[in-house]
Design a protein around this motif. Structure first.
Motif, PDB file in Angstrom:
ATOM      1  N   UNK A  82     -28.827  -7.581 -13.092  1.00  0.00           N
ATOM      2  CA  UNK A  82     -28.696  -7.763 -14.541  1.00  0.00           C
ATOM      3  C   UNK A  82     -27.242  -7.579 -14.984  1.00  0.00           C
ATOM      4  N   UNK A  83     -26.618  -6.507 -14.498  1.00  0.00           N
ATOM      5  CA  UNK A  83     -25.267  -6.179 -14.947  1.00  0.00           C
ATOM      6  C   UNK A  83     -24.175  -7.014 -14.270  1.00  0.00           C
ATOM      7  N   UNK A  84     -24.432  -7.466 -13.055  1.00  0.00           N
ATOM      8  CA  UNK A  84     -23.447  -8.252 -12.296  1.00  0.00           C
ATOM      9  C   UNK A  84     -24.148  -9.404 -11.586  1.00  0.00           C
ATOM     10  N   UNK A  85     -24.658 -10.374 -12.334  1.00  0.00           N
ATOM     11  CA  UNK A  85     -25.389 -11.469 -11.686  1.00  0.00           C
ATOM     12  C   UNK A  85     -24.457 -12.280 -10.781  1.00  0.00           C
ATOM     13  N   UNK A  86     -25.014 -12.846  -9.715  1.00  0.00           N
ATOM     14  CA  UNK A  86     -24.188 -13.650  -8.816  1.00  0.00           C
ATOM     15  C   UNK A  86     -23.731 -14.942  -9.497  1.00  0.00           C
TER      16      UNK A  86
END
Length: 101
Positions: A82-86
């Motif tokens: 959620x915080x660092x999606x690819x």
């Protein structure tokens, strides 16, 4: 053996199936590195990667060791997504959605 772009395209478009390495190919990130950075243990995981790249440790054993070092919970993995999606590698969407010729 070098293959021309047109030969490669023809081969790709006529294939029944194509497999991709996801980390660093389909997406720009290396998943285990991102997870280690997010959960802690980034330095130790980075050191282990160089052993695997050098062929000193089989991939499966290396991945198992790295995950054991990081010990991510399901919640941490979900939060990371959620915080660092690819991010997709530029052009990959067009490559995999290219209609067969």
């Amino acid at each position: 053996m070098l293959v021309s772009h047109s030969e490669l395209r023809k081969l790709f478009c006529s294939a029944d199936a194509v497999c991709f390495d996801v980390d660093g190919t389909v997406i720009r990130e290396e998943g285990i590195d991102e997870l280690a950075r997010f959960c802690g243990g980034e330095d130790a995981v980075s050191e282990m990667i160089w052993r695997a790249v050098g062929g000193a440790v089989p991939f499966k054993a290396d991945l198992t060791e790295r995950l054991a070092l990081v010990q991510p919970s399901r919640e941490q993995v979900q939060r990371l997504m959620v915080e660092h999606p690819p991010h997709l590698t530029p052009g990959i969407k067009e490559l995999v959605s290219h209609p067969q010729e």
